[in-house]
Design an enzyme around this catalytic site. Structure first.
Site, PDB file in Angstrom:
ATOM      1  N   GLU A 203      43.562  46.682  37.066  1.00 38.32           N
ATOM      2  CA  GLU A 203      43.336  48.122  36.890  1.00 38.32           C
ATOM      3  C   GLU A 203      42.021  48.598  37.503  1.00 38.32           C
ATOM      4  O   GLU A 203      41.139  49.118  36.792  1.00 38.32           O
ATOM      5  CB  GLU A 203      43.373  48.489  35.400  1.00 38.32           C
ATOM      6  CG  GLU A 203      44.656  48.089  34.691  1.00 38.32           C
ATOM      7  CD  GLU A 203      44.769  48.662  33.284  1.00 38.32           C
ATOM      8  OE1 GLU A 203      43.798  49.245  32.785  1.00 38.32           O
ATOM      9  OE2 GLU A 203      45.852  48.532  32.684  1.00 38.32           O
TER      10      GLU A 203
ATOM     11  N   GLU B 129      51.594  44.379  32.472  1.00 35.98           N
ATOM     12  CA  GLU B 129      51.207  44.756  31.104  1.00 35.98           C
ATOM     13  C   GLU B 129      52.113  45.865  30.624  1.00 35.98           C
ATOM     14  O   GLU B 129      52.444  46.783  31.375  1.00 35.98           O
ATOM     15  CB  GLU B 129      49.767  45.296  31.020  1.00 35.98           C
ATOM     16  CG  GLU B 129      48.698  44.270  30.986  1.00 35.98           C
ATOM     17  CD  GLU B 129      47.292  44.864  30.841  1.00 35.98           C
ATOM     18  OE1 GLU B 129      47.127  45.923  30.201  1.00 35.98           O
ATOM     19  OE2 GLU B 129      46.360  44.261  31.400  1.00 35.98           O
TER      20      GLU B 129
HETATM   21  C1  BGC Z   1      43.894  47.045  29.783  1.00 37.39           C
HETATM   22  C2  BGC Z   1      43.423  46.199  28.647  1.00 37.39           C
HETATM   23  C3  BGC Z   1      43.316  47.031  27.382  1.00 37.39           C
HETATM   24  C4  BGC Z   1      44.649  47.681  27.104  1.00 37.39           C
HETATM   25  C5  BGC Z   1      44.710  48.507  25.839  1.00 37.39           C
HETATM   26  C6  BGC Z   1      45.047  47.929  29.411  1.00 37.39           C
HETATM   27  O1  BGC Z   1      45.182  49.001  30.263  1.00 37.39           O
HETATM   28  O2  BGC Z   1      44.193  46.223  30.896  1.00 37.39           O
HETATM   29  O3  BGC Z   1      42.214  45.616  28.997  1.00 37.39           O
HETATM   30  O4  BGC Z   1      42.876  46.288  26.295  1.00 37.39           O
HETATM   31  O5  BGC Z   1      44.955  48.527  28.176  1.00 37.39           O
HETATM   32  O6  BGC Z   1      43.897  49.630  25.866  1.00 37.39           O
END
Ligand code: BGC
Length: 482
Positions: free
Chosen positions: A163, A368
């Site tokens: 990101e 993710e």
């Molecule tokens: C990030 C994480 C973060 C998660 C929740 C993601 O976009 O990569 O580092 O903890 O969001 O906020």
């Protein structure tokens, strides 16, 4: 009964990051330590980066659990600061730790995926000006070289960044990451440094390592497509605002990092805003040579936007991202009440379309996706574990939509990872919202599998589920608490 099915080669697993999970044993300091020292109250319950989930001590047991859950792959990041606590000084303990960590994954036949950077920078890089100083791209390249020499032969997937837009958006166009300023010029400079850091590492890899290693190289981005209002009552101005938002938030870095290009729309916009910077010819060539193997897409939610009124735009000199587009809150949105993020699984369709059309159908995975929930202990059952059925429903909703989109666009999507493998420290929110398949009791470090972990370990055996299932709202109120 319609069955949703993923084939055997499709990767399932989850992820975390160094700063969010390892804790700070050994002597090093990052931008997050600087931030925490400066303003501990900015962090939920004043919990800082020092003692995060203690994976440094627990990694063997954690990986044992990951195997039990059926992960075939796992992603985390290296801590640049742990490895280089000072400029040109390499920590032997850190190298030994990462060898052990990786060897443990390999011994369990779990694919090894590492990012070089996930929001954390060594303090000595900050002292050099951090992302505002493009010469730190040379330090990043040295760090990458060390990683490739030491660990390259053991890593399946290496990513430059996780990101990359977030430290810019939250640190230079907002006050949530260090250096906590709002400055469009600096934001553009920081974006450029980030692109250069990525490109130098990709070129290093392609010229010196590609023929020696089986490693695949790429980058992970968070794509949050902008939707014009409620997608029903929007005007052409709203659509234009959404297009500009997409250009700046979703495409600006990825165009350069994946395609090696800057779009005409972006250059024209930056010129119009008097924000264009000079790019030396040799650096332009380095960026143009970018050739990566895949991208990771982190997807949580879309952005709903509406156009800022023209009169306001004229005098607006705050955050460029919001100059043309303002957030729009739609009463029909399904909201994760804890994180304030809209839940819209259908966006998997748009993500696949973007990959196909804008990024030449490059192989990708959903790196993710996840649901942060506050106060999860209230869902603890009589057997002592958390019944997070809402999370199981969340995963199914997204997998269903992803499965359909993969078929529709015939894209090469090779996996799906949840954020997070294990409860972790989430920056300013610290341990407020929990994301993991595995609960961490931060008082004593104890690990307890949640219901979603038991679900996953059964699911991965067949990789299929019935298309008809109970949605998130059966278990948790996702409408009213906005
Ligand atoms: C990030 C994480 C973060 C998660 C929740 C993601 O976009 O990569 O580092 O903890 O969001 O906020």
């Amino acid at each position: 009964m319609a069955i949703i099915k993923f084939d055997k080669s499709f990767m399932f697993g989850a992820c975390t990051s160094a700063e969010q999970s390892e804790g700070h044993k050994n002597n090093f300091s990052t931008n997050w330590d600087i931030f925490f020292k400066n303003d501990p109250k900015a962090f939920f319950d004043e919990v800082g980066p020092e003692n995060t989930s203690e994976v440094y001590e627990h990694y063997k047991d954690d990986i044992k659990l990951y195997k039990e859950l059926g992960f075939d792959s796992f992603r985390t990041s290296f801590s640049w600061a742990r490895i280089f606590p000072k400029e040109n000084i390499v920590s032997k303990e850190a190298i030994a730790f990462y060898h052990n960590y990786i060897d443990e994954l390999i011994s369990k036949n779990i694919k090894v995926m590492f990012c070089l950077n996930h929001f954390d920078l060594p303090d000595w890089i900050i002292n050099k000006g951090g992302l505002e100083n493009s010469s730190i791209s040379d330090n990043f390249e040295e760090y990458a070289k060390l990683i490739l020499d030491e660990f390259g032969h053991k890593i399946d997937y290496l990513m430059t960044f996780n990101e990359p837009i977030v430290p810019i958006q939250c640190g230079y166009l907002g006050k949530f990451h260090w250096p906590r300023i709002i400055d469009n010029k600096k934001a553009i400079q920081a974006s450029y440094t980030t692109i250069l850091m990525h490109s130098k590492v990709i070129n290093l890899f392609n010229t010196k390592y590609r023929n020696l290693l089986k490693t695949k190289i790429g980058v992970i981005v968070n794509l949050s497509p902008a939707l014009a209002k409620d997608c029903i009552t929007n005007s052409s101005e709203d659509q234009k605002a959404a297009d500009i938002f997409n250009l700046l938030h979703n495409y600006a870095l990825l165009d350069a990092m994946c395609n090696g290009t800057f779009s005409d729309e972006l250059i024209n916009l930056l010129k119009q805003e008097n924000l264009m910077i000079d790019i030396p010819k040799n650096e332009k060539e380095i960026i143009a040579k970018n050739k990566i193997d895949f991208i990771g897409i982190n997807y949580y939610s879309p952005f709903r936007v509406t156009a800022r009124p023209l009169e306001e735009q004229k005098n607006y000199n705050n955050n460029l991202l919001e100059k043309f587009a303002m957030p729009f809150s739609w009463k029909e949105s399904r909201m994760n009440p804890f994180r304030g993020w809209e839940i819209l699984p259908d966006m998997m369709d748009i993500l696949c379309k973007i990959v196909k059309e804008r990024y030449n159908n490059i192989p990708f995975y959903i790196s993710e996706n996840g649901m942060g929930v506050q106060g999860e202990e209230k869902f603890r059952n009589s057997e002592g574990y958390i019944d997070d059925y809402y999370r199981i429903a969340f995963i199914k909703e997204h997998l269903l939509s992803l499965n359909k989109a993969i078929i529709k666009y015939n894209v090469n999507c090779f996996g799906y990872h949840m954020w997070a493998s294990i409860d972790c420290w989430s920056w300013l929110n610290a341990y407020k919202n929990r994301y993991g398949f595995i609960e961490v009791d931060i008082a004593n470090g104890k690990r307890i599998k949640k219901a979603s972990a038991y679900w996953l370990q059964e699911f991965v055996k067949t990789r299929e589920f019935d298309e008809k299932f109970d949605l998130i709202e059966k278990y948790i109120d996702i409408k009213t608490k906005q």
